[in-house]
Write an enzyme that holds these catalytic residues in place. Structure first.
Site, PDB file in Angstrom:
ATOM      1  N   SER A 170       0.754  -0.981  -0.082  1.00  0.00           N
ATOM      2  CA  SER A 170      -0.462  -0.130   0.422  1.00  0.00           C
ATOM      3  C   SER A 170       0.893   1.276   0.253  1.00  0.00           C
ATOM      4  CB  SER A 170      -0.816   0.115   1.198  1.00  0.00           C
ATOM      5  OG  SER A 170      -1.461   1.221   1.320  1.00  0.00           O
ATOM      6  N   LYS A 196      -0.668  -1.329  -4.874  1.00  0.00           N
ATOM      7  CA  LYS A 196      -2.534   0.003  -4.376  1.00  0.00           C
ATOM      8  C   LYS A 196      -1.957   1.078  -3.901  1.00  0.00           C
ATOM      9  CE  LYS A 196      -4.846  -0.340   0.340  1.00  0.00           C
ATOM     10  NZ  LYS A 196      -5.362  -0.711   1.176  1.00  0.00           N
ATOM     11  N   LEU A 197      -2.281   2.071  -4.710  1.00  0.00           N
ATOM     12  CA  LEU A 197      -2.307   3.588  -4.502  1.00  0.00           C
ATOM     13  C   LEU A 197      -2.990   4.723  -3.850  1.00  0.00           C
ATOM     14  CD1 LEU A 197      -1.417   5.098  -8.048  1.00  0.00           C
ATOM     15  CD2 LEU A 197      -0.176   4.314  -6.050  1.00  0.00           C
ATOM     16  N   LYS A 198      -2.883   4.911  -2.524  1.00  0.00           N
ATOM     17  CA  LYS A 198      -3.871   5.641  -1.651  1.00  0.00           C
ATOM     18  C   LYS A 198      -4.435   7.087  -2.882  1.00  0.00           C
ATOM     19  CE  LYS A 198      -4.445   3.595   2.294  1.00  0.00           C
ATOM     20  NZ  LYS A 198      -5.581   3.113   2.497  1.00  0.00           N
ATOM     21  N   ASN A 226     -10.036   5.801   1.394  1.00  0.00           N
ATOM     22  CA  ASN A 226     -10.454   5.709   2.755  1.00  0.00           C
ATOM     23  C   ASN A 226     -11.636   6.574   2.791  1.00  0.00           C
ATOM     24  OD1 ASN A 226      -7.224   4.807   2.503  1.00  0.00           O
ATOM     25  ND2 ASN A 226      -8.554   3.302   4.202  1.00  0.00           N
ATOM     26  N   GLU A 249     -11.337   0.319  -3.753  1.00  0.00           N
ATOM     27  CA  GLU A 249     -10.985   0.572  -2.923  1.00  0.00           C
ATOM     28  C   GLU A 249     -12.093   1.929  -2.180  1.00  0.00           C
ATOM     29  OE1 GLU A 249      -7.886  -1.224  -0.583  1.00  0.00           O
ATOM     30  OE2 GLU A 249      -9.030  -1.489   1.487  1.00  0.00           O
ATOM     31  N   ASP A 274     -13.920  -1.796   1.959  1.00  0.00           N
ATOM     32  CA  ASP A 274     -13.021  -2.004   3.124  1.00  0.00           C
ATOM     33  C   ASP A 274     -13.945  -1.542   4.522  1.00  0.00           C
ATOM     34  OD1 ASP A 274     -11.306  -1.704   5.210  1.00  0.00           O
ATOM     35  OD2 ASP A 274      -9.430  -0.494   3.817  1.00  0.00           O
ATOM     36  N   GLY A 326      -4.823  -4.621   5.914  1.00  0.00           N
ATOM     37  CA  GLY A 326      -3.721  -4.507   6.709  1.00  0.00           C
ATOM     38  C   GLY A 326      -3.860  -3.298   7.430  1.00  0.00           C
TER      39      GLY A 326
HETATM   40  O1  OSB Z   1      -7.461   1.477   4.023  1.00  0.00           O
HETATM   41  O2  OSB Z   1      -6.326  -0.241   3.892  1.00  0.00           O
HETATM   42  C1  OSB Z   1      -6.458   0.825   4.690  1.00  0.00           C
HETATM   43  C2  OSB Z   1      -3.047   1.645   6.774  1.00  0.00           C
HETATM   44  C3  OSB Z   1      -4.214   2.007   7.916  1.00  0.00           C
HETATM   45  C4  OSB Z   1      -5.798   2.091   8.319  1.00  0.00           C
HETATM   46  C5  OSB Z   1      -6.745   1.764   6.601  1.00  0.00           C
HETATM   47  C6  OSB Z   1      -5.700   1.442   5.787  1.00  0.00           C
HETATM   48  C7  OSB Z   1      -4.331   0.897   5.257  1.00  0.00           C
HETATM   49  C8  OSB Z   1      -3.720   0.715   4.807  1.00  0.00           C
HETATM   50  C9  OSB Z   1      -2.163  -0.214   4.994  1.00  0.00           C
HETATM   51  O3  OSB Z   1      -3.858   0.759   3.534  1.00  0.00           O
HETATM   52  C10 OSB Z   1      -1.995  -1.479   4.854  1.00  0.00           C
HETATM   53  C11 OSB Z   1      -0.850  -1.641   5.208  1.00  0.00           C
HETATM   54  O4  OSB Z   1       0.195  -1.756   4.706  1.00  0.00           O
HETATM   55  O5  OSB Z   1      -0.905  -2.584   6.574  1.00  0.00           O
HETATM   56 MG    MG Z   2      -8.741   0.571   2.776  1.00  0.00          MG
END
Ligand code: OSB
Ligand code: MG
Length: 407
Positions: A170, A196-198, A226, A249, A274, A326
């Site tokens: 991520s 995976k790109l935020k 998110n 997501e 999620d 994660g």
């Molecule tokens: O939305 O998946 C998520 C981390 C903290 C809270 C939410 C998320 C995340 C990640 C990181 O995307 C996932 C990881 O590498 O542990």
């Molecule tokens: Mg997520």
């Protein structure tokens, strides 16, 4: 279950430890920027040995309403006393505590029935609303203790079908496009099988297009918003279709299934929830309504590994692929996540990265990506319980508050 299975897992005490672990680089999402992970660790002491788990709640209630101080408070004031009282009479798993899906034709039910002490945790704590991450940590610690006493690994208990799992990474929002591409190129070089790109409004089509170009058409790529978008953004989000993403997501709010349904109806990219998926019931509802066609399974968010097994089982029956999310776990939580990701329905690489993606030094033995045919994979731990050992000297060295002993 037999008397023998129930014997020897009598809960004697619960310890809460707080540690702070610096991240190797800041992690920025649409909800905030983190530079250190504050972790709440739970150790249960039973007459058959100890068990450890970590709570995935963040320092602040931005991703979820749960956060570390809240989780510690609800455990101290409500959950730990109830769990200690429920098991004071000698062992978990009495008649009232049997799992809710008793058919052994169901893999999840069979797994849950084999760990009566852990299976009794959820029912004993159900009187408290929500606080799934706090409950999950207690259940995972009891599960670790119980499986260690049985000499079984989490992978074998859960029904793992592979010894190695595919790993994704991520990637946070970067200060510049150039820095983003540098970071992604580094992960590709390390062997990660999926990126995976935020994303957030203003950081979406351009960075995603640039990373698609870097990866080439065959590179596995997905995005995670998110909850940063609104229904009016649907035309913009549908433009992501041209980048051939595995999934998008959680673009909209946790409570807003309707906007996810509307997006799924107009875009080709699969929508994956999620934050909205709290348990088996919400997963089935979201799937049935067309709000999600792939499910991100995060045990903390769903109240534990046992509920995650139920969600996995339900998705498998509906042929809905799942993958393991994660929460910046240390090796302790990562070990259990990797075991879960070895189940048959986990058809996409998880956010199960190597320890060094977040930490220069891990709380347990580090998780390192494999080489050769196992490039971009992590080995599923095979030892008893989580299969990893907590380095207690680090729990002391990294402590951010004195430990709390509950008995
Ligand atoms: O939305 O998946 C998520 C981390 C903290 C809270 C939410 C998320 C995340 C990640 C990181 O995307 C996932 C990881 O590498 O542990
Ligand atoms: Mg997520």
């Amino acid at each position: 279950m037999t008397e023998q299975t129930n014997a020897g897992a009598r809960l004697e005490a619960i310890e809460l430890h707080r540690i702070e672990v610096p991240l190797v680089r800041p992690f920025e999402t649409s909800f905030g920027r983190e530079t250190v992970r504050e972790v709440l660790l739970v150790r249960v002491r039973t007459d058959a040995g100890d068990g450890w788990a970590e709570c995935v709640a963040g320092r602040e209630p931005f991703y979820s309403s749960e956060y570390v101080d809240g989780a510690a408070a609800v455990i101290e004031r409500y959950l730990a006393p109830a769990l200690l009282a429920a098991t004071a009479g000698g062992g978990h798993g009495g008649p009232g505590a049997s799992p809710s899906h008793p058919s052994t034709a169901d893999g999840a039910a069979a797994a849950i029935a084999s760990v009566p002490a852990a299976a009794a945790v959820g029912p004993a704590l159900a009187f408290v609303a929500g606080h799934r991450m706090a409950k999950a940590a207690l259940e995972a610690a009891v599960l670790d203790a119980e499986l260690r006493a049985q000499g079984r690994s989490m992978a074998s208990c859960f029904g793992a079908v592979r010894d190695w799992v595919d790993c994704g990474v991520s990637v946070g929002i970067a200060p510049t496009l150039e820095e983003l591409l540098d970071e992604v190129a580094g992960y590709v070089e390390q062997g990660y099988r999926r990126i995976k790109l935020k994303i957030k409004p203003g950081w979406d089509l351009v960075p995603v297009g640039a990373v698609r170009e870097l990866l080439g058409p065959a590179g596995l790529l997905q995005v995670d918003a998110n909850t940063a978008y609104h229904q009016g953004d649907i035309p913009l989000l549908a433009e992501l279709d041209r980048f051939g993403l595995l999934l998008i997501e959680q673009p909209f709010a946790e409570e807003d299934l309707a906007s996810h349904v509307a997006l799924a109806a107009v875009c080709d990219t699969p929508v994956c929830l999620d934050e909205s998926i709290l348990d088996r019931t919400t997963a089935l509802d979201a799937i049935e309504r067309g709000a999600t066609s792939i499910v991100n399974i995060k045990p903390g968010r769903m109240g534990g590994y046992l509920e995650s097994l139920r969600v996995h089982e339900a998705c498998l029956a509906l042929e809905v692929p799942v993958w393991c999310g994660g929460m910046l776990e240390t090796g302790l939580g990562r070990a259990a996540n990797v075991a879960l990701a070895a189940l048959p329905g986990f058809l996409l690489p998880g956010d199960t990265s190597a320890s060094d993606r977040y930490y220069a030094e891990d709380l347990t033995e580090p998780f390192v990506l494999g080489t050769g045919e196992h490039r971009g994979q992590l080995a599923v731990p095979q030892g008893s319980g989580t299969g990893v050992e907590v380095r207690e000297e680090l729990v002391r060295a990294w402590a951010s508050a004195p430990p709390v002993l509950l008995r």
